[in-house]
Enzyme design. Structure first.
Site, PDB file in Angstrom:
ATOM      1  N   CYS A  92       0.834  -1.211   0.000  1.00  0.00           N
ATOM      2  CA  CYS A  92       0.000   0.000   0.000  1.00  0.00           C
ATOM      3  C   CYS A  92       0.865   1.257   0.000  1.00  0.00           C
ATOM      4  CB  CYS A  92      -0.945   0.010   1.199  1.00  0.00           C
ATOM      5  SG  CYS A  92      -0.095   0.026   2.768  1.00  0.00           S
ATOM      6  N   ASP A 112       2.275   2.622   2.580  1.00  0.00           N
ATOM      7  CA  ASP A 112       2.180   3.400   3.815  1.00  0.00           C
ATOM      8  C   ASP A 112       3.451   3.259   4.650  1.00  0.00           C
ATOM      9  OD1 ASP A 112      -0.239   4.063   2.910  1.00  0.00           O
ATOM     10  OD2 ASP A 112      -1.403   2.911   4.359  1.00  0.00           O
ATOM     11  N   CYS A 160      -2.837  -2.898   8.587  1.00  0.00           N
ATOM     12  CA  CYS A 160      -2.504  -1.556   9.064  1.00  0.00           C
ATOM     13  C   CYS A 160      -2.058  -1.620  10.536  1.00  0.00           C
ATOM     14  CB  CYS A 160      -3.698  -0.632   8.911  1.00  0.00           C
ATOM     15  SG  CYS A 160      -4.530  -0.795   7.319  1.00  0.00           S
TER      16      CYS A 160
END
Ligand code: FES
Length: 127
Positions: free
Chosen positions: A35, A37, A104
């Protein structure tokens, strides 16, 4: 049912402990290649305890909420306890994350572990 719990929304909108510790004793930075991140954790450590913690997260709302909650969970805690923190505990403290957002919370666990690795590499006598 809402996709995100009230706690996730709260920590996303009002993240706790955002920022940088200039004279941090340990810093951990991790990223998720999929992703894109990125999360960075700063720890101030006194008497084998997390005296202060701050984070910077360039990422999705769940990553911000996870890092915020993770900092709350480890603040004031002994390093022995901090080592035990799992992404599951972070997600549970947030009253859950959607399954496809669990990674996450993994980022939060990894950022803390990376910071601990940094600390122990500088202070091997503490391990
Ligand atoms: Fe990558 Fe949330 S989508 S950390």
């Amino acid at each position: 049912m809402a996709l995100y719990s009230d706690k996730v929304m709260d920590h996303f909108r009002n993240p706790r402990n955002v920022g940088v510790i200039e004279d941090a004793d340990a810093v951990g930075e991790v990223g998720n290649a999929k992703c894109g991140d990125i999360m960075k954790m700063y720890l101030k450590i006194e008497n084998d305890t997390v005296a202060d913690v701050k984070f910077e997260t360039f990422g999705c709302g769940s990553a911000i909420a996870s890092s915020s909650m993770a900092t709350e969970l480890i603040k004031g805690k002994k390093l022995d306890e901090v080592r035990e923190l799992t992404n599951k505990a972070v997600a549970e403290a947030l009253d859950g994350l959607p399954a496809y957002k669990m990674h996450c919370s993994v980022l939060a666990e990894e950022a803390i572990k990376a910071a601990l690795d940094d600390y122990y590499s500088k202070h091997p006598e503490k391990l």
